[in-house]
Design a protein around this motif. Structure first.
Motif, short mmCIF file in Angstrom:
data_model
loop_
_atom_site.label_atom_id
_atom_site.label_comp_id
_atom_site.label_asym_id
_atom_site.label_seq_id
_atom_site.Cartn_x
_atom_site.Cartn_y
_atom_site.Cartn_z
N PRO B 91 1.02 -0.96 -0.21
CA PRO B 91 0.39 0.05 -0.02
C PRO B 91 0.51 1.33 0.21
O PRO B 91 0.31 2.10 -0.35
N VAL B 92 2.06 1.49 0.64
CA VAL B 92 2.85 2.73 0.94
C VAL B 92 2.96 2.71 -0.95
O VAL B 92 3.54 4.09 -1.18
N VAL B 93 3.55 2.34 -2.42
CA VAL B 93 3.29 2.43 -2.91
C VAL B 93 2.59 2.61 -3.78
O VAL B 93 2.01 2.22 -5.48
N GLY B 94 1.22 2.27 -2.91
CA GLY B 94 -0.15 2.50 -4.09
C GLY B 94 -0.70 0.91 -4.96
O GLY B 94 -1.77 1.20 -5.27
N ALA B 95 0.18 0.37 -4.29
CA ALA B 95 -0.37 -1.31 -5.09
C ALA B 95 -1.55 -1.58 -3.73
O ALA B 95 -1.02 -2.97 -3.54
N LEU B 96 -2.35 -1.00 -3.44
CA LEU B 96 -3.99 -2.15 -2.65
C LEU B 96 -4.20 -3.32 -3.62
O LEU B 96 -4.27 -4.53 -2.98
N THR B 97 -3.89 -3.69 -5.67
CA THR B 97 -3.71 -4.80 -5.46
C THR B 97 -2.37 -4.97 -6.74
O THR B 97 -2.34 -4.40 -7.10
N ILE B 98 -2.00 -6.45 -6.55
CA ILE B 98 -1.10 -6.95 -7.11
C ILE B 98 -1.00 -7.22 -8.21
O ILE B 98 -2.31 -7.97 -8.14
N THR B 99 -0.22 -7.15 -8.97
CA THR B 99 -0.56 -8.06 -10.30
C THR B 99 -1.24 -9.71 -10.05
O THR B 99 -0.59 -10.47 -9.50
N PRO B 100 -1.32 -10.32 -10.91
CA PRO B 100 -1.69 -11.65 -11.06
C PRO B 100 0.22 -12.59 -11.11
O PRO B 100 -0.14 -13.48 -10.01
N THR B 101 0.83 -11.57 -11.75
CA THR B 101 1.83 -12.66 -11.84
C THR B 101 2.40 -12.06 -10.47
O THR B 101 3.60 -13.12 -10.18
N ALA B 102 2.68 -11.38 -10.01
CA ALA B 102 2.96 -11.00 -8.60
C ALA B 102 2.72 -11.59 -7.69
O ALA B 102 3.43 -12.10 -6.69
N SER B 360 0.46 -27.17 -9.40
CA SER B 360 -0.40 -25.74 -10.19
C SER B 360 -0.18 -24.82 -10.72
O SER B 360 0.00 -24.74 -11.05
N LEU B 361 0.78 -24.63 -9.59
CA LEU B 361 0.91 -22.94 -9.71
C LEU B 361 2.22 -23.12 -11.09
O LEU B 361 1.79 -22.23 -11.62
N LEU B 362 2.37 -24.35 -11.00
CA LEU B 362 3.84 -24.08 -12.23
C LEU B 362 3.10 -24.17 -13.88
O LEU B 362 4.02 -23.70 -15.09
N ASP B 363 1.77 -24.78 -13.92
CA ASP B 363 1.19 -24.88 -14.96
C ASP B 363 0.98 -23.35 -15.71
O ASP B 363 0.19 -23.47 -16.66
N ASP B 364 0.67 -22.31 -14.73
CA ASP B 364 0.13 -21.10 -14.80
C ASP B 364 0.99 -20.41 -15.91
O ASP B 364 2.17 -19.65 -15.00
N PRO B 365 0.42 -19.98 -16.83
CA PRO B 365 1.47 -18.60 -17.63
C PRO B 365 1.82 -17.35 -17.11
O PRO B 365 2.94 -16.94 -17.91
N ASP B 366 0.95 -17.08 -15.88
CA ASP B 366 0.92 -16.24 -15.80
C ASP B 366 2.54 -15.79 -14.89
O ASP B 366 3.48 -14.85 -14.52
N LEU B 367 3.06 -16.88 -14.58
CA LEU B 367 4.23 -17.05 -13.49
C LEU B 367 5.40 -16.34 -14.67
O LEU B 367 6.92 -16.14 -14.07
N LEU B 368 5.25 -16.51 -16.21
CA LEU B 368 6.18 -16.13 -16.72
C LEU B 368 5.72 -14.84 -17.84
O LEU B 368 7.28 -14.40 -18.25
#
Lengths: 234, 488
Positions: B91-102, B360-368
């Motif tokens: 929140p200090v940098v204003g990221a109340l929601t972070i990206t799906p990748t993060a 399960s997460l390793l199948d997720d393309p967001d990781l890349l």
């Protein structure tokens, strides 16, 4: 015919006016430094470029090369002295590499690796040096200052601002900011100034970026300071 | 207030027995027992003797340095501190929601941390007690002894931990004390090669974790009178859970169950933690004693960690671990399980869950993806709560207009369990030591109870294998009557 001197037994050609350090690096021989910069006259304060020429200790950055000299640099004696200088720099300030954002990009740290500073040797001073966070874009962490004066020179000679200076003598020497309040926020310093990008250690830092570059991609993750310096000098 | 056996009357007339340090735990602590002339236990305390001071010296440092600096609290679970700090500072940098990748890379890092830490604790630190017996020869009661007698168990333990460490290395840059999470997101994504490297072993880790759950479960099924009763006491259970009640070790809201399993508090926003948790200080320990404010110090203490989490959630959102959770709950026959040794069983269920989540997460393309950072209007305060391997971990920071940290409060997982561990020590002291001639094996019973909680006593240093154990019997006048040492 090109003039030359011998560096650790190897011939090094040079032009008149070139220093030992410049000629050596151009010829692919590494001599370390912290306070030397190609854009400024030699400063000769960090003494890491110490070599033995004609039997005397001299600063390679400030000593013009001389025909026929035999210069010792990469020897156990000289490297031991360099290691000692690095160890003294580490204890004079507060250098906590584990949490320092300059880690991996810091020349002092890289030289410590290069010269195998593996363990503390001298008593730490633990000086009390509060940070200056008054500027909106740049943080000053004086804990890590090694008094190389690169920021002083860059601000004065390139930026034309003279934001920084060293004051005090001997063990009391420290970096100050040229403002009545002593605060960077009260100067015309800018994050785009040359002085903002010249610190070899972690004193002058752009705010908010910190650890944005991952481990493995920092300057000295991909090259040693020796190979990086020689590449830049060639 | 003081609990039974916490502070004896006429302390000066009692003889003192110290277990110092407690071995095969992370960090340094000691146990003191005060005994009367007949050998009856009059006082039993677990002391945390280290002082750290991170809350103070983080003040005045730039906020972006915090996730890297505070993780130095611990060498076992630095990722937990790293992520809790990053969450608090989003929140200090204003990221109340972070990206799906993060979020997914942080989750991958965190579940890798849970997997390696749980494997370390079960195989390296506790399995010698569980496989050989609490009073087995001390020369054998260590990981080297396990490797000799049960080589396949030891091998799997080492490789499970190694896999978790590799997950951390790939997401954070280093196996220990990396830099992956930064306020607002992460600083690196995975490459396809890194993902494929982890995929090679991911299914094997699930299988070995499942075997470990069954090993822990068999201990209870074949030796219930010991495993279900040893050091038993009842308390509230506290953790974060996902909005739908699922087990979630990375994010959620606060939930408290009472000792009978009834939900007392639920859906408490993490940012409100300070309203619900009060920290009490006692003169004999550097570790505070937190309790639920609404319930008071006498009734409001609780357990955190695997035993609390597995029973506080409504279900585990991965199929194999959920089956194991159901078997665990069934073992309680309608009542929550409070036995300290059941921590091991619950811990292995979580390790299985972690292995399934990683797979399960390793199948997720967001990781890349390169979409790693979020930002927005800056805020000046943030609370980050995460379920670290040992329990609920709270980081709370305020940041000034100059970007420097002006306030820091950390409630570390082991701190929540302070009262619970002391209670377990007292139960074991009453049951096994009271009136008996003390031996190394008997004193190890106390350590077995403490180890079940997997405490990280300094949350910074760790040691495994043999540590020096010195026991001294001292008369009321201070003269040494008897002493024994082991390990070292």
């Amino acid at each position: 015919m090109t003039k030359q001197f011998l560096l650790d037994g190897q011939p090094v050609p040079f032009d008149d006016g070139q220093t030992i350090l410049e000629a050596a690096r151009k010829a692919g021989h590494y001599i370390p430094s912290l306070c030397w910069h190609k854009d400024f006259p030699p400063h000769g304060s960090c003494k890491l470029c110490v070599v033995k020429a004609a039997g005397r200790h001299v600063s390679a950055c400030a000593t013009p090369a001389k025909e026929g000299w035999e210069v010792e640099s990469n020897t156990p004696e000289i490297n031991g002295e360099r290691r000692g200088l690095l160890q003294m720099l580490f204890v004079e300030g507060n250098h906590f590499c584990p949490s320092c954002e300059k880690s991996g990009n810091c020349e002092l740290q890289a030289l410590a690796y290069e010269y195998e500073v593996l363990t503390p040797r001298f008593r730490h001073f633990f000086p009390d040096r509060p940070v200056d966070a008054s500027h909106p874009d740049v943080l000053l962490d004086f804990n890590r200052c090694i008094f190389c004066e690169l920021c002083v020179r860059a601000s004065r000679e390139i930026d034309g601002k003279s934001v920084f200076a060293l004051t005090g003598r001997g063990i009391g020497k420290h970096l100050v900011v040229n403002a009545e309040s002593g605060q960077l926020g009260d100067t015309d310093f800018s994050a785009t100034d040359a002085a903002a990008h010249i610190c070899p250690v972690g004193v002058i830092l752009p705010k908010g970026t910190g650890f944005a570059v991952p481990i493995g991609e920092r300057s000295f993750d991909v090259a040693t300071i020796r190979s990086k310096t020689l590449k830049e000098s060639s | 207030m003081s609990f039974e056996l916490e502070t004896a009357a006429n302390r000066e007339s009692l003889r003192r027995v110290a277990i110092d340090p407690v071995s095969r735990v992370e960090g340094h602590g000691k146990v003191t027992l005060l005994l009367d002339e007949a050998g009856h236990v009059r006082e039993a305390r677990l002391h945390i003797v280290e002082f750290r001071g991170f809350e103070k010296f983080i003040q005045g440092r730039p906020y972006w340095e915090v996730p890297v600096m505070v993780q130095r609290l611990c060498g076992i679970c630095p990722v937990s501190h790293h992520l809790a700090a990053a969450k608090a500072l989003d929140p200090v940098v204003g990221a109340l929601t972070i990206t799906p990748t993060a979020e997914k890379i942080r989750r991958l890092m965190h579940y890798g941390q849970v997997l390696q830490s749980h494997a370390l604790h079960f195989f390296h630190l506790s399995s010698p007690d569980l496989l050989f017996g609490f009073e087995s020869p001390v020369q054998q009661r260590n990981i080297v002894g396990v490797a000799g007698a049960y080589p396949e168990v030891a091998r799997q333990g080492v490789l499970l931990r190694k896999f978790g460490q590799e997950v951390i290395r790939i997401t954070a840059g280093k196996r220990v004390h990396g830099t992956g999470a930064i306020p607002g997101g992460v600083n690196k994504s995975l490459t396809a090669a890194e993902r494929d490297e982890l995929l090679q072993d991911a299914d094997q880790m699930i299988q070995w974790s499942r075997d470990a759950v069954h090993l822990a479960r068999r201990l209870h099924e074949t030796n219930g009178s010991l495993y279900d009763e040893f050091g038993l006491f009842r308390s509230h259970l506290f953790s974060i859970v996902r909005a739908d009640g699922a087990l979630d070790l990375y994010d959620g809201s606060l939930r408290l169950r009472d000792a009978r399993g009834q939900i007392v508090l639920d859906h408490l926003p993490c940012a409100d933690y300070a309203t619900h948790i009060t920290e009490e200080v006692k003169p004999w320990s550097y570790m505070k004693l937190p309790f639920i404010t609404e319930l008071g110090a006498a009734r409001g203490w609780y357990k955190v960690g695997p035993l609390a989490r597995v029973q506080n959630c409504d279900f585990i959102p991965s199929p194999l671990a959920e089956l194991e959770r159901q078997a665990f709950v069934a073992h309680g026959e309608g009542e929550p399980i409070h036995a300290p040794l059941a921590y091991h069983w619950a811990r292995m269920i979580e390790m299985l869950h972690a292995a399934e989540v990683i797979r399960s997460l390793l199948d997720d393309p967001d990781l890349l993806s390169d979409n790693r950072l979020a930002e927005g209007p800056r805020q000046r305060e943030g609370v980050g709560i995460i379920e670290a391997p040992r329990g609920t971990l709270i980081h709370h920071y305020r940041v000034g207009d100059d970007d420097l940290v002006s306030y820091c409060n950390l409630i570390v997982s082991t701190t929540h369990n302070n009262q619970a561990m002391n209670e377990a020590v007292r139960q074991v002291a009453r049951r096994y030591l009271d009136g008996r001639q003390l031996t190394e094996g008997l004193l190890n019973h106390i350590e077995v109870a403490i180890r079940a909680f997997d405490p990280c006593l300094s949350c910074a240093t760790h040691a495994l294998g043999k540590m020096p154990l010195a026991v001294e019997l001292v008369n009321a006048d201070g003269s040494l009557v008897d002493s024994a040492t082991s390990g070292g």
